[in-house]
Structures are given as C-alpha cells and as structure tokens.
Design a protein around this motif. Structure first.
Motif, short mmCIF file in Angstrom:
data_model
loop_
_atom_site.label_atom_id
_atom_site.label_comp_id
_atom_site.label_asym_id
_atom_site.label_seq_id
_atom_site.Cartn_x
_atom_site.Cartn_y
_atom_site.Cartn_z
N ALA A 1 0.82 -1.21 0.00
CA ALA A 1 0.00 0.00 0.00
C ALA A 1 0.86 1.26 0.00
N LEU A 2 1.96 1.23 0.74
CA LEU A 2 2.84 2.41 0.78
C LEU A 2 3.47 2.66 -0.59
N ARG A 3 3.80 1.60 -1.33
CA ARG A 3 4.34 1.79 -2.68
C ARG A 3 3.26 2.32 -3.63
N ALA A 4 2.03 1.85 -3.46
CA ALA A 4 0.95 2.37 -4.29
C ALA A 4 0.69 3.84 -4.01
N VAL B 1 10.47 -1.01 2.72
CA VAL B 1 9.83 -0.04 3.58
C VAL B 1 9.08 -0.80 4.67
N PRO B 2 9.09 -0.30 5.91
CA PRO B 2 8.35 -1.01 6.96
C PRO B 2 6.88 -0.65 6.91
N PRO B 3 6.01 -1.52 7.40
CA PRO B 3 4.59 -1.14 7.51
C PRO B 3 4.41 -0.09 8.59
N ASP C 1 2.80 10.71 0.46
CA ASP C 1 3.73 10.23 1.48
C ASP C 1 2.95 10.03 2.76
N ALA C 2 2.52 8.81 3.03
CA ALA C 2 1.66 8.55 4.18
C ALA C 2 2.38 8.84 5.49
N ALA C 3 3.65 8.48 5.56
CA ALA C 3 4.39 8.71 6.80
C ALA C 3 4.49 10.20 7.10
N TYR C 4 4.69 11.02 6.08
CA TYR C 4 4.75 12.47 6.28
C TYR C 4 3.39 13.01 6.72
N ALA C 5 2.33 12.45 6.14
CA ALA C 5 1.00 12.98 6.40
C ALA C 5 0.48 12.63 7.79
N VAL C 6 0.75 11.42 8.26
CA VAL C 6 0.11 10.98 9.51
C VAL C 6 1.09 10.38 10.52
#
Length: 400
Positions: A51-54, A98-100, A61-66
């Motif tokens: 999901a992170l690659r998608a 990338v880690p989940p 950038d999910a990690a940046y957002a949340v």
C-alpha cells in the motif's frame, strides 16, 4: 476543451485515494459521501509495504501525512502469552524496502481529503443511482443536482448499492461467522512496543500501536450474525480478561470509555468474485469490488492499490485533445477500464480467498484442533513465514 469529469461515490480510503490519484492525473473530480461529515472516531489501519508503494506511485507520502512510528515487531501468540511466530519490523523493511506503519483511519482520510481541491468533497450527498446510457454516466443524488460524468468510481463500501444494481445475479456477501470489536485507546504509559495478535478458541485479540501514540485494539469471536451485548466493554472483559499481559490492562482502559466508543461489526466478505470490476464507464474498487475478511490487514491496502492502478491506466490530462471527441470525453476510458479489470480481478480475489483461509485458522474452536493449529503454526520458522508474505507485500505493480 473541457476537462473530463470523474465522480467518486464514497469517501472512504479507496474513494479518497482514487480521487487524489485522478486529480493528479488532470481530472476534475467530485466525491459524493452520504455521511454528513468526516469521521472523527473509528479504527486504525495498517499500511503494508504494498500500500505504501501504491501511495508513493500517486505522490502521497503517508508517513509524512500521519506519522511514521513503526512497531518493533509483529507477533502471533497464544492466549497464555506463548509466542507462536513473529517478524521484526527491521526484517520487513530489509526485505520489502519499507516497513509497515499503522495509522488512525480518521487521520489518514483527513490527510487524503486535504490533498484535494476545495469543494471536491460533498458530504451529506447520498447517491441514489447511476444511469449509464450509451456510455454517458449520470450520477443521481438524493437532494440533487444530477452529476454528468465521463467516469464513475464506485467506492460505496461493502454493502455497495451500485454493485447490487449492476450485478443483480451476484450472490453478494458471505457472513464469515465472526463478529469484531474495534476501539482506539490512549495508553502511552503501557509502552506496548509490538503489533500483536493472540489466538484462542474461536476468539482473537489484536493490539496495534499507532503513529499518533494511541493503540488500536480489535477482537473477534465466533458468534451468530447479529449477536450483541448490552455493554461491549463487559463482553470484552468476559471473553479476554484472563488472557496474557497487556490485554487485561488494556481492558481496564476500555472500561473508562463510553460503550459507544467500542465499535462492533459482523464480518463479511464477498461470496464470489465479481464477473468484472467495471461496467460501461463505472469502475468498482475496494470493498465494493472485493470485500474481504480483515485477517491479512489487506482490505484497505488493496483499495489503495486499486486506486493507483485505475488512475495509471486512465488517460492523463483527459481534455479531449488527444482524440478529438466533441464533448471532451476521452475515448480511451472503456479500454482503460477493461485493462483495470484484467490487472486487478485475479490479484484481489486471491487475497480475498487467502484472508478467508487465515480466518478459518483463527476461528478454530475444538481444543484438539486448536492444539494442532498452534503446533503447526509454531513450527514454521520465522524466515519462512516472512517469505510467505512476498505475494502480498511485493505484489503491487503498475501495469505496462
């Protein structure tokens, strides 16, 4: 030339991801959501490497957002605390790049919504029907106005009215025999470092540290559909109060919440795959397309994959110039939707079936069967168990 228009039905994770992806491909997007406002409570979601690659493929950038807090490990245990299997997050990151991460759903949907232009989201807008005469979809809404579209994305959830309308012969949903409780909890002093799931006899309890410091807790039990207790907090304590630490301490914190803070839903998946994931200029994604049991944590992840693949296959900057159609409607949409079905149907159905099989393992109740299950699961080396996730975590590809 006019810009081609997409209407997304549903503002869940799949719908919002599709809206962001299409907007960034040059589409004019409207999202219709029947709920009157964005969710402020709810559950967590694990964003696996696929999901992170998608998300990365559509520029999110999910990690940046949340937030990017990562649990130290993912573990499977028995109700007495004995470890059955586990994987260090560092090993996941080394293998999959990338880690989940695990995030609160409300925060994640809010981050996706913030990536859309003002006015894109229309809360309190219930879609009553989608007419698709001669490839010119019109979205009918309860309060009006009607919305003409070049593309409709049906992200209207597990009970999808649009799925029922366009696939009336499909058998629909299948109750998998379990109900689930979910809750978000503040418990920073308990310092739970790992994501874990514990299996008992027909019952499971999961603990997931979230990116904002809270805990996402979930539990399941094999019961008839519709089974409810007067107080879900007392029911959870009755079922899981004697299980291993830190479950009793977490249940103490749940007792301090209001009963309404504990969500309960019976678990369903799709009884059979849809014959295709599109009809005319309507595309289905997420739970509307391939509802699956939550046993692999892939429901939301597959919806994100759907959205990224769909946007990738559709014409970019579809202003009509490339094909000369008089209404600015890109001629490549029907072919793109056929390619979307070809790219997604087999993968999502394989994940759906695998999630069902894993759920059957967790739902075993006979003491002898439980003992055999735990013996077999515990005998699998961690490195082989990690390798078994390759098709999930490395399976995302953009076609072409």
């Amino acid at each position: 030339m006019p810009i081609a228009r997409a209407v997304v039905v549903g503002a869940g994770i799949g719908g919002l991801t599709a809206a962001v992806a299409l907007h960034r491909r040059g589409w004019q997007v409207t999202v219709c959501e029947r709920a009157p406002e964005p969710p402020v409570t709810g559950a967590g979601i694990g964003l696996a490497p696929n999901a992170l690659r998608a998300l990365e493929a559509i520029g999110v950038d999910a990690a940046y957002a949340v937030g990017s807090t990562v649990p130290a490990a993912m573990e499977l245990r028995r109700s007495d605390g004995r470890r059955l299997s586990g994987t260090r997050t560092a090993d996941l990151a080394a293998r999959y790049g990338v880690p989940p991460i695990a995030v609160p759903r409300p925060a994640f949907t809010a981050a996706l919504a913030a990536a859309l232009p003002p006015g894109t989201l229309r809360y309190g807008t219930a879609v009553t029907a989608v007419d698709d005469p001669e490839g010119r979809p019109v979205v009918r809404t309860e309060a009006g106005p009607d919305l003409p579209a070049d593309l409709v994305v049906a992200a209207d959830g597990i009970h999808s009215p649009l799925r029922r309308a366009y696939f009336p012969a499909h058998p629909g949903l299948h109750y998998i025999g379990e109900t689930a409780w979910r809750v978000l909890l503040d418990a920073p002093d308990l310092r739970v470092p790992a994501m874990s799931e514990t299996w008992g006899r027909g019952e499971r309890f999961g603990v997931t540290p979230l990116s904002d410091g809270r805990m996402y807790l979930y539990a399941t039990a094999v019961v008839p559909a519709g089974t409810r207790s007067a107080d879900p907090r007392a029911e959870l304590r009755r079922r899981f109060g004697t299980w291993h630490d830190p479950i009793p301490a977490l249940l103490d914190r749940i007792d301090r919440l209001e009963p309404a803070d504990v969500l309960q839903n019976d678990l369903y998946d799709l009884a059979a795959p849809l014959p295709r994931l599109h009809h005319g200029r309507i595309a289905w994604l997420g739970d509307a397309a391939h509802a699956m049991a939550p046993n692999l944590g892939q429901g939301g992840c597959q919806a994100i994959e759907d959205a990224a693949v769909l946007a990738h296959l559709l014409p970019a900057e579809p202003d009509g110039a490339q094909d000369g159609t008089p209404d600015g409607s890109p001629a490549g949409i029907p072919a793109a939707l056929a390619a979307y079905t070809a790219a997604r149907r087999a993968r999502t159905d394989a994940v759906r079936l695998r999630a069902r099989r894993v759920g059957r393992l967790g739902a075993v109740r006979h003491p002898l069967a439980v003992a055999v299950r735990d013996l077999v699961v515990g005998a699998v080396p961690d490195r082989l168990a990690l390798r078994g996730a390759d098709d999930l975590f490395s399976g995302f590809r953009l076609p072409g």
